[in-house]
Design a protein around this motif. Structure first.
Motif, PDB file in Angstrom:
ATOM      1  N   UNK A 219       0.855  -1.191   0.000  1.00  0.00           N
ATOM      2  CA  UNK A 219       0.000   0.000   0.000  1.00  0.00           C
ATOM      3  C   UNK A 219       0.892   1.243   0.000  1.00  0.00           C
ATOM      4  N   UNK A 220       0.565   2.202  -0.843  1.00  0.00           N
ATOM      5  CA  UNK A 220       1.403   3.367  -1.014  1.00  0.00           C
ATOM      6  C   UNK A 220       0.702   4.623  -0.512  1.00  0.00           C
ATOM      7  N   UNK A 221       1.492   5.531   0.009  1.00  0.00           N
ATOM      8  CA  UNK A 221       0.986   6.834   0.432  1.00  0.00           C
ATOM      9  C   UNK A 221       0.574   7.641  -0.797  1.00  0.00           C
ATOM     10  N   UNK A 222      -0.516   8.411  -0.725  1.00  0.00           N
ATOM     11  CA  UNK A 222      -0.897   9.249  -1.876  1.00  0.00           C
ATOM     12  C   UNK A 222       0.250  10.157  -2.316  1.00  0.00           C
ATOM     13  N   UNK A 223       0.466  10.267  -3.617  1.00  0.00           N
ATOM     14  CA  UNK A 223       1.579  11.060  -4.151  1.00  0.00           C
ATOM     15  C   UNK A 223       1.542  12.498  -3.660  1.00  0.00           C
ATOM     16  N   UNK A 224       0.348  13.073  -3.551  1.00  0.00           N
ATOM     17  CA  UNK A 224       0.222  14.467  -3.149  1.00  0.00           C
ATOM     18  C   UNK A 224       0.775  14.684  -1.741  1.00  0.00           C
ATOM     19  N   UNK A 383     -11.974   6.008   9.034  1.00  0.00           N
ATOM     20  CA  UNK A 383     -12.117   6.194   7.586  1.00  0.00           C
ATOM     21  C   UNK A 383     -11.949   4.887   6.818  1.00  0.00           C
ATOM     22  N   UNK A 384     -11.972   3.763   7.550  1.00  0.00           N
ATOM     23  CA  UNK A 384     -11.833   2.438   6.929  1.00  0.00           C
ATOM     24  C   UNK A 384     -13.092   1.609   7.204  1.00  0.00           C
ATOM     25  N   UNK A 385     -14.244   2.192   6.900  1.00  0.00           N
ATOM     26  CA  UNK A 385     -15.542   1.564   7.157  1.00  0.00           C
ATOM     27  C   UNK A 385     -16.142   1.074   5.842  1.00  0.00           C
ATOM     28  N   UNK A 386     -16.609  -0.167   5.837  1.00  0.00           N
ATOM     29  CA  UNK A 386     -17.104  -0.778   4.590  1.00  0.00           C
ATOM     30  C   UNK A 386     -18.613  -1.011   4.621  1.00  0.00           C
ATOM     31  N   UNK A 387     -19.115  -1.509   3.520  1.00  0.00           N
ATOM     32  CA  UNK A 387     -20.524  -1.915   3.370  1.00  0.00           C
ATOM     33  C   UNK A 387     -21.501  -0.750   3.503  1.00  0.00           C
ATOM     34  N   UNK A 412      -5.401   5.180   7.583  1.00  0.00           N
ATOM     35  CA  UNK A 412      -6.210   5.665   6.463  1.00  0.00           C
ATOM     36  C   UNK A 412      -5.358   6.142   5.298  1.00  0.00           C
ATOM     37  N   UNK A 413      -4.154   6.638   5.585  1.00  0.00           N
ATOM     38  CA  UNK A 413      -3.290   7.150   4.513  1.00  0.00           C
ATOM     39  C   UNK A 413      -2.029   6.308   4.324  1.00  0.00           C
ATOM     40  N   UNK A 414      -2.010   5.140   4.976  1.00  0.00           N
ATOM     41  CA  UNK A 414      -0.949   4.143   4.776  1.00  0.00           C
ATOM     42  C   UNK A 414       0.435   4.710   5.098  1.00  0.00           C
ATOM     43  N   UNK A 463      -7.368  16.568   1.012  1.00  0.00           N
ATOM     44  CA  UNK A 463      -7.099  16.224  -0.377  1.00  0.00           C
ATOM     45  C   UNK A 463      -7.896  14.997  -0.793  1.00  0.00           C
ATOM     46  N   UNK A 464      -7.535  14.405  -1.911  1.00  0.00           N
ATOM     47  CA  UNK A 464      -8.205  13.193  -2.389  1.00  0.00           C
ATOM     48  C   UNK A 464      -8.026  12.063  -1.383  1.00  0.00           C
ATOM     49  N   UNK A 465      -9.132  11.454  -0.966  1.00  0.00           N
ATOM     50  CA  UNK A 465      -9.083  10.375   0.024  1.00  0.00           C
ATOM     51  C   UNK A 465      -8.952   9.027  -0.705  1.00  0.00           C
ATOM     52  N   UNK A 466      -7.713   8.670  -1.004  1.00  0.00           N
ATOM     53  CA  UNK A 466      -7.472   7.458  -1.791  1.00  0.00           C
ATOM     54  C   UNK A 466      -7.948   6.201  -1.076  1.00  0.00           C
ATOM     55  N   UNK A 467      -8.075   6.267   0.239  1.00  0.00           N
ATOM     56  CA  UNK A 467      -8.524   5.095   0.984  1.00  0.00           C
ATOM     57  C   UNK A 467      -9.922   4.673   0.552  1.00  0.00           C
ATOM     58  N   UNK A 468     -10.721   5.619   0.069  1.00  0.00           N
ATOM     59  CA  UNK A 468     -12.081   5.283  -0.362  1.00  0.00           C
ATOM     60  C   UNK A 468     -12.081   4.263  -1.502  1.00  0.00           C
ATOM     61  N   UNK A 469     -11.018   4.285  -2.298  1.00  0.00           N
ATOM     62  CA  UNK A 469     -10.931   3.333  -3.404  1.00  0.00           C
ATOM     63  C   UNK A 469     -10.668   1.909  -2.925  1.00  0.00           C
ATOM     64  N   UNK A 470     -10.138   1.769  -1.696  1.00  0.00           N
ATOM     65  CA  UNK A 470      -9.792   0.457  -1.173  1.00  0.00           C
ATOM     66  C   UNK A 470     -10.967  -0.256  -0.513  1.00  0.00           C
ATOM     67  N   UNK A 471     -11.970   0.491  -0.034  1.00  0.00           N
ATOM     68  CA  UNK A 471     -12.980  -0.084   0.869  1.00  0.00           C
ATOM     69  C   UNK A 471     -14.343  -0.289   0.205  1.00  0.00           C
ATOM     70  N   UNK A 472     -14.388  -0.209  -1.109  1.00  0.00           N
ATOM     71  CA  UNK A 472     -15.619  -0.472  -1.859  1.00  0.00           C
ATOM     72  C   UNK A 472     -15.422  -1.750  -2.673  1.00  0.00           C
ATOM     73  N   UNK A 473     -16.511  -2.375  -3.124  1.00  0.00           N
ATOM     74  CA  UNK A 473     -16.359  -3.581  -3.940  1.00  0.00           C
ATOM     75  C   UNK A 473     -15.379  -3.359  -5.090  1.00  0.00           C
ATOM     76  N   UNK A 474     -14.433  -4.277  -5.226  1.00  0.00           N
ATOM     77  CA  UNK A 474     -13.368  -4.148  -6.211  1.00  0.00           C
ATOM     78  C   UNK A 474     -12.106  -3.568  -5.632  1.00  0.00           C
TER      79      UNK A 474
END
Length: 575
Positions: A219-224, A383-387, A412-414, A463-474
């Motif tokens: 898992x990588x930290x957001x570039x920004x 910020x790591x809540x699913x479903x 949340x930001x790794x 900024x952009x919350x990249x963690x949101x991309x991890x906690x949804x289906x896919x």
């Protein structure tokens, strides 16, 4: 022959009494002696030796001399007692259970040499304390024991070497750890991890499912975030204010307001080197000896460790596995006393992954209000809540109570290695004025938290919350959660509650099926046979040896191999 160590003598004495590590823990609990399985494991592995009080308990329990157990000193043979008149003569008899004493007291001198020579080829039995059948003999031994104890307790000044004393002959001073650490445990990095490190040093590859360290699993930290830190490094060379940079605290204050935390100002924000440092500060500033604090079981063990180190008494309330791991309100009420100062909640929960709904939080608020308790809420995974579930900060529901809320960016930001967390004071701060002065004092003493990490809080939160991309289906975390949950529940002898947040799962083992009585041994056996590292459930202050925690941060392919290895292990494993 190699010199026998304390660990060797302890194992020998345990074997002769037929006792396991868990037996010592149970006996200690029955006698109100604080002794954990991790401590016993460390004694047996030779990593440490107990302090005087625990040493005496072990010697009494194992029926051996404390002196022999501590340093190998043999039991002294009493000098012959002057003959008394026939009517009162004391007859000393060895007990049947004391062969060592029988040999020493009753064998002819000629056979003693034979005994001594044979002892060089066979392990010596643990010397059992002799007993006598007369008052006179008992008095003699009691007096000798009392005198020996008094000599041991008296301070022994170090001998003063002369200029001509050889260096190797001079008294060497040694240093023991503080007694404050006797009951402080942190098994997330405990004896099982020590064994894993030893295996890795020997060249063995180990899959570490014991700690939530996102960077280890790609898992990588957001570039920004990285870009902004690099740009600001030259501005972060000095100390900041003890509470933190203005920009960081402003961003945290705004985030807290969005979460609904009441009565929060800039002065109520404290940044820390991770949440761990701030938990330690809070416990140290609050607890006096004997003060009690309610902590969930299972818990994140740092809470119990810090409360103990501060001199307080952790009182664990049960989280109910049959009810989605929610806190048992009746158990909480039953454990509140006049010494209870606060209650801790971990939401989302580590190690179970539970997420508390609003109605559960309301019940906790009602209890805290009734008994005038401080609420400490650990929300590092908020910020790591699913479903599609919603995280609710309990402080937003308790404006009339004093609350301390913890969060940060590690998960949340790794960026666990950046060590940036915070705590927010909210609600009725008037009733905690003196406590807040203590927090300020301890915060000032550590000067400030990591300034470069503080510099990116504003960017990270808004900024952009990249963690949101991890906690949804896919997304990686979501799909890995789905995989490990389904794989575990399909293993015979394992049951599990599906986590709703964070990246941990806390499966239950059928201990009767696998004859498991010691979950530390279970974790060690799994590690040695399958090279998989997990944390045993008792490492999270869970009272039964029937759970373990798995971190599901590795990719599905790696988790698949791990679950296959676990299933194969449990096909034949019996403790």
């Amino acid at each position: 022959m190699a010199k026998q160590t304390f660990a060797d003598r302890l194992v020998l004495a345990m074997d002769q009494r037929g006792l396991k590590q868990i037996d010592l823990v149970h006996i200690a609990a029955q006698n109100h002696v604080k002794l954990g399985k991790s401590q016993v494991s460390q004694y047996i592995s030779g990593k440490t030796i107990p302090r005087a009080g625990v040493m005496e308990f072990l010697a009494d329990t194992l029926g051996v001399s404390k002196e022999w157990l501590a340093d190998g000193t043999p039991i002294p043979v009493a000098k012959p007692i002057e003959p008394a008149p026939a009517a009162t003569a004391a007859k000393v008899e060895p007990t049947p259970a004391s062969p060592h004493f029988q040999n020493a007291a009753s064998q002819p001198a000629a056979s003693a040499a034979t005994t001594a020579s044979s002892s060089t080829t066979q392990p010596a039995a643990a010397p059992v304390r002799p007993t006598t059948t007369t008052a006179a003999a008992q008095t003699g031994f009691a007096a000798a024991a009392t005198a020996a104890a008094a000599r041991a307790a008296a301070p022994h000044p170090a001998p003063q070497p002369t200029p001509n004393t050889p260096l190797e002959a001079r008294h060497m001073r040694t240093f023991a750890k503080s007694s404050k650490l006797d009951n402080v445990l942190y098994d997330v990095r405990g004896p099982v991890v020590d064994e894993a490190n030893r295996m890795e040093d020997a060249g063995t590859q180990v899959l570490k499912l014991n700690i939530g360290n996102p960077a280890t699993f790609g898992f990588r930290t957001p570039d920004e975030v990285i870009y902004d830190m690099r740009r600001q490094l030259t501005d972060c060379e000095g100390y900041s204010a003890s509470r933190g940079l203005f920009s960081a605290r402003k961003a945290i204050m705004q985030y807290s307001q969005i979460k609904g935390l009441p009565n929060v100002t800039m002065d109520d924000i404290y940044t820390g080197n991770g949440v761990s440092e701030l938990i330690n500060i809070c416990m140290s500033a609050l607890l006096d000896s004997g003060d009690e604090i309610l902590i969930p079981s299972p818990d994140y063990p740092l809470w119990t460790a810090c409360a103990t180190l501060a001199g307080g008494t952790p009182v664990h309330y049960i989280c109910d596995e049959q009810a989605e791991w929610y806190p048992d309100m009746d158990d909480i009420r039953s454990k509140i006393t006049s010494r209870t100062k606060a209650i801790v909640i971990i939401n989302p929960n580590n190690p179970t992954g539970a997420l508390y709904p609003r109605e559960v939080l309301q019940e906790i608020v009602d209890i805290a209000r009734e008994h005038q308790l401080i609420i400490f809420s650990d929300e590092i995974y908020d910020r790591l809540v699913m479903d599609g579930e919603e995280h609710v900060s309990i402080a937003s529901m308790a404006p009339d109570l004093f609350c301390v809320t913890f969060s940060g960016l590690s998960k949340s930001h790794m960026i666990a290695g950046f060590r940036i967390g915070w705590m927010v004071l909210s609600g009725n701060k008037r009733i905690a004025r003196d406590y807040i002065l203590g927090l300020n004092m301890l915060s000032n003493m550590r000067l400030c938290s990591n300034v470069p990490a503080q510099s990116i809080v504003q960017t990270a939160l808004w900024g952009h919350q990249s963690v949101q991309d991890y906690i949804v289906p896919g997304g990686r975390i979501y799909e890995q959660r789905e995989f490990v949950y389904n794989a575990l529940k399909d293993i015979p002898g394992i049951s599990v509650v599906k986590p709703k947040a964070a990246f941990y799962i806390f499966p239950k083992i059928d201990t009767a099926r696998f004859n498991i009585t010691d979950d530390v041994q279970f974790a060690l056996d799994l590690l040695r046979e399958k090279r998989i590292l997990v944390v045993q459930g008792t490492g999270f202050n869970w009272s039964h040896p029937d759970h373990f925690r798995v971190v599901y941060l590795p990719r599905v392919e790696v988790l698949g191999t791990a679950m296959e290895q676990l299933a194969d292990f449990l096909m034949y494993y019996r403790q």
